[in-house]
Design a protein around this motif. Sequence first.
Motif, PDB file in Angstrom:
ATOM      1  N   UNK A  85       0.813  -1.211   0.000  1.00  0.00           N
ATOM      2  CA  UNK A  85       0.000   0.000   0.000  1.00  0.00           C
ATOM      3  C   UNK A  85       0.845   1.259   0.000  1.00  0.00           C
ATOM      4  N   UNK A  86       1.988   1.270   0.708  1.00  0.00           N
ATOM      5  CA  UNK A  86       2.831   2.464   0.721  1.00  0.00           C
ATOM      6  C   UNK A  86       3.449   2.706  -0.652  1.00  0.00           C
ATOM      7  N   UNK A  87       3.967   1.653  -1.282  1.00  0.00           N
ATOM      8  CA  UNK A  87       4.597   1.806  -2.579  1.00  0.00           C
ATOM      9  C   UNK A  87       3.621   2.187  -3.672  1.00  0.00           C
ATOM     10  N   UNK A  88       2.483   1.500  -3.723  1.00  0.00           N
ATOM     11  CA  UNK A  88       1.503   1.790  -4.775  1.00  0.00           C
ATOM     12  C   UNK A  88       0.944   3.194  -4.606  1.00  0.00           C
ATOM     13  N   UNK A  89       0.638   3.595  -3.371  1.00  0.00           N
ATOM     14  CA  UNK A  89       0.104   4.940  -3.144  1.00  0.00           C
ATOM     15  C   UNK A  89       1.122   5.995  -3.544  1.00  0.00           C
ATOM     16  N   UNK A  90       2.387   5.808  -3.156  1.00  0.00           N
ATOM     17  CA  UNK A  90       3.435   6.760  -3.525  1.00  0.00           C
ATOM     18  C   UNK A  90       3.547   6.884  -5.039  1.00  0.00           C
ATOM     19  N   UNK A  91       3.619   5.750  -5.726  1.00  0.00           N
ATOM     20  CA  UNK A  91       3.753   5.772  -7.181  1.00  0.00           C
ATOM     21  C   UNK A  91       2.546   6.432  -7.838  1.00  0.00           C
ATOM     22  N   UNK A 145      -1.588  11.631  14.581  1.00  0.00           N
ATOM     23  CA  UNK A 145      -3.017  11.398  14.444  1.00  0.00           C
ATOM     24  C   UNK A 145      -3.593  11.997  13.174  1.00  0.00           C
ATOM     25  N   UNK A 146      -3.186  13.221  12.853  1.00  0.00           N
ATOM     26  CA  UNK A 146      -3.707  13.886  11.660  1.00  0.00           C
ATOM     27  C   UNK A 146      -3.279  13.160  10.383  1.00  0.00           C
ATOM     28  N   UNK A 147      -2.043  12.644  10.364  1.00  0.00           N
ATOM     29  CA  UNK A 147      -1.576  11.911   9.187  1.00  0.00           C
ATOM     30  C   UNK A 147      -2.421  10.668   8.947  1.00  0.00           C
ATOM     31  N   UNK A 148      -2.724   9.940  10.005  1.00  0.00           N
ATOM     32  CA  UNK A 148      -3.539   8.735   9.855  1.00  0.00           C
ATOM     33  C   UNK A 148      -4.974   9.072   9.478  1.00  0.00           C
ATOM     34  N   UNK A 149      -5.507  10.150  10.046  1.00  0.00           N
ATOM     35  CA  UNK A 149      -6.840  10.577   9.639  1.00  0.00           C
ATOM     36  C   UNK A 149      -6.850  10.966   8.160  1.00  0.00           C
ATOM     37  N   UNK A 150      -5.792  11.645   7.711  1.00  0.00           N
ATOM     38  CA  UNK A 150      -5.699  12.022   6.301  1.00  0.00           C
ATOM     39  C   UNK A 150      -5.591  10.793   5.416  1.00  0.00           C
ATOM     40  N   UNK A 151      -4.907   9.745   5.924  1.00  0.00           N
ATOM     41  CA  UNK A 151      -4.829   8.504   5.172  1.00  0.00           C
ATOM     42  C   UNK A 151      -6.202   7.886   4.948  1.00  0.00           C
ATOM     43  N   UNK A 415       1.956   7.636   4.284  1.00  0.00           N
ATOM     44  CA  UNK A 415       3.351   7.596   3.842  1.00  0.00           C
ATOM     45  C   UNK A 415       3.471   7.996   2.379  1.00  0.00           C
ATOM     46  N   UNK A 416       2.554   7.505   1.544  1.00  0.00           N
ATOM     47  CA  UNK A 416       2.566   7.892   0.141  1.00  0.00           C
ATOM     48  C   UNK A 416       2.388   9.390  -0.040  1.00  0.00           C
ATOM     49  N   UNK A 417       1.514   9.984   0.771  1.00  0.00           N
ATOM     50  CA  UNK A 417       1.285  11.421   0.697  1.00  0.00           C
ATOM     51  C   UNK A 417       2.527  12.196   1.148  1.00  0.00           C
ATOM     52  N   UNK A 418       3.155  11.751   2.232  1.00  0.00           N
ATOM     53  CA  UNK A 418       4.347  12.425   2.748  1.00  0.00           C
ATOM     54  C   UNK A 418       5.500  12.332   1.749  1.00  0.00           C
ATOM     55  N   UNK A 419       5.764  11.135   1.230  1.00  0.00           N
ATOM     56  CA  UNK A 419       6.889  10.954   0.321  1.00  0.00           C
ATOM     57  C   UNK A 419       6.676  11.694  -0.993  1.00  0.00           C
ATOM     58  N   UNK A 420       5.452  11.711  -1.490  1.00  0.00           N
ATOM     59  CA  UNK A 420       5.183  12.471  -2.709  1.00  0.00           C
ATOM     60  C   UNK A 420       5.483  13.951  -2.490  1.00  0.00           C
ATOM     61  N   UNK A 425       9.144  18.509  -3.515  1.00  0.00           N
ATOM     62  CA  UNK A 425       9.609  19.754  -2.922  1.00  0.00           C
ATOM     63  C   UNK A 425       8.542  20.550  -2.211  1.00  0.00           C
ATOM     64  N   UNK A 426       7.475  19.875  -1.784  1.00  0.00           N
ATOM     65  CA  UNK A 426       6.390  20.556  -1.080  1.00  0.00           C
ATOM     66  C   UNK A 426       6.510  20.321   0.422  1.00  0.00           C
ATOM     67  N   UNK A 427       6.021  21.263   1.190  1.00  0.00           N
ATOM     68  CA  UNK A 427       5.998  21.120   2.645  1.00  0.00           C
ATOM     69  C   UNK A 427       4.877  20.176   3.037  1.00  0.00           C
ATOM     70  N   UNK A 428       5.192  19.221   3.896  1.00  0.00           N
ATOM     71  CA  UNK A 428       4.166  18.309   4.399  1.00  0.00           C
ATOM     72  C   UNK A 428       3.952  18.565   5.884  1.00  0.00           C
ATOM     73  N   UNK A 429       2.699  18.683   6.329  1.00  0.00           N
ATOM     74  CA  UNK A 429       2.439  19.076   7.716  1.00  0.00           C
ATOM     75  C   UNK A 429       2.712  17.990   8.748  1.00  0.00           C
ATOM     76  N   UNK A 430       2.933  16.736   8.319  1.00  0.00           N
ATOM     77  CA  UNK A 430       3.093  15.635   9.281  1.00  0.00           C
ATOM     78  C   UNK A 430       4.479  15.011   9.235  1.00  0.00           C
TER      79      UNK A 430
END
Length: 554
Positions: A85-91, A145-151, A415-420, A425-430
């Motif tokens: 799930x982390x790899x597919x979401x990131x890609x 918590x916010x990262x998981x809710x966003x997931x 994780x996919x959202x953070x790594x993307x 080059x974007x700021x991630x809040x988590x």
Amino acid sequence: MHSGKFLSFRPRHQVPGPPCSILHNRYMGVAAPTSEEAHMVEISGSRGDLPGRHESYWMATSPETAFPPLDGEGRVDVAVIGGGIAGITTAFLLKQAGLTVALLDAYRIATGTTGHTTAKITSLHRLVYRYLIDRFGSKKAKQYGDANQAGIEMVASLVRDYNIPCSFERKPAYTYAEFEEERDLVAAEADAARSLGLPAAFTDEVPLPGRTHGAVVFEDQAQFHPRNYLLLLAGHLPGEGSYVFEMTRALDIEERAGGVNVKTDRGSLSSDYAVLATHYPIYDRPGAYFARMHASRSYALGIRIDEPFPNGIFINAGDPVHSWRSQPTEDGDLVIVTGVAHDSGTVTDTRAHYRNLETYARAIYPVASVDYRWSAQDYITLDRVPYIGRLAAGHDRVFVATGFQKWGMAAGTAAGMILADLILGRTNPWAEVFDPLRFQDQPEFPEKVKKRLAAAGGAIEIDANRIDRETEAIPPGEGKVVEIDEEKIALFRDEHGKVHTLDPTCMHMGCTVAWNNAERSWDCPCHGSRYGADGRVIESPTVRDLKEKEVVRK
């Protein structure tokens, strides 16, 4: 960024057709099994003395895939290693942002831990928020918590936007107290989570059989069919300079100025960035992760019960850990119960764990049948927070996502959202709380490991009577590590009675593997590498097979 055009690529198998079509026919577009896949089927065969079919429900009820292996040399913007799930979401997110990506998996995508999950999509991770506040402070606990809710919300939006038929349902999630002495812990967790703005409350009403002593409940959590969800997302990846390569094992990463080169057993990929989403990172040049995670194996049964299952997803607050959820099927609800976790490679009679889990389930519900059984391996970090971000200091083009603590559906999506964001080059809040660089001390990589690996294999002379006694005690289909004259040998007797001899030295960092009799595999107790009965790799971090050990009788 570069164009991602391949210099030498000849597909060997037909890629599945339009994304939505792959969910309609389990065998649509499926190539004949490769020798590697036939090997996987063989080592995971059913055992008649255990309950249920030896396959996860998600694997049994989703289409097979037939993406081609890599064949040659090529270049993309980002190489993502690991098809969970982390790899597919990131890609997927990177391609949506306009980059070219190549997703690589050593076998078939979504067949590892993601294919053997309980598939709860939740930010309620037992009793974690009081701990996070105490260790990291409220700011970082809220990021977690916010990262998981966003997931959760990302999965919900993709299901809606792409009309993915994956049984996505909103459910309340409960962590409940089985004993009076756990009630205060559960209440404190509810207070801690609520203080972070999470959808938490304490309740005395827990809709499970038997007596409980309250629970923390999060509303609007979710569950789904993970493979049906992920296979559709993956179906959107090929094209416009992007690829999915299955049956392609990444062996190493070479970092160089301006990019990286991913070496595989099928060729190599050059890219600007690489993402390690292989559960445990196969590339650990800083030598940090071996000392900061351990592997844990847990077990699941898919059962039918003679009464309705309550609305919700459930896990207890104490030990031993057990969790419950239901999954709608054409034949009514399948109830998934999990538990009896242990450190990987430390228990040899793993069949007993399936039996114990069945005994537990029958003590709670009237069980009509056990339809499925499976197990999964997860990685536990030192501080209970996943590692998501740059691999290590000075490794700015290699990223990692690992250590999801058995909560990978929401966290893997996050994780996919953070790594993307980091790659774009974007700021991630988590990102701050998950940053792998949070540990400043660098454990020293043991030099003796190289010597141990170099010495693996070869031939040994052993007294014929002693080896005969050891091998005669092993039933067909079973294995055992024995020590004779201070030499360790991994012995496996196949179904035809032939004995195979291997060196039990794990080719990752030299630990001694143990036999897993439920899954018929050799498991490493140090970092969770797993090998088939014949010694071939079935789960990283190792990328090399066990070596043969020739026994010379004297």
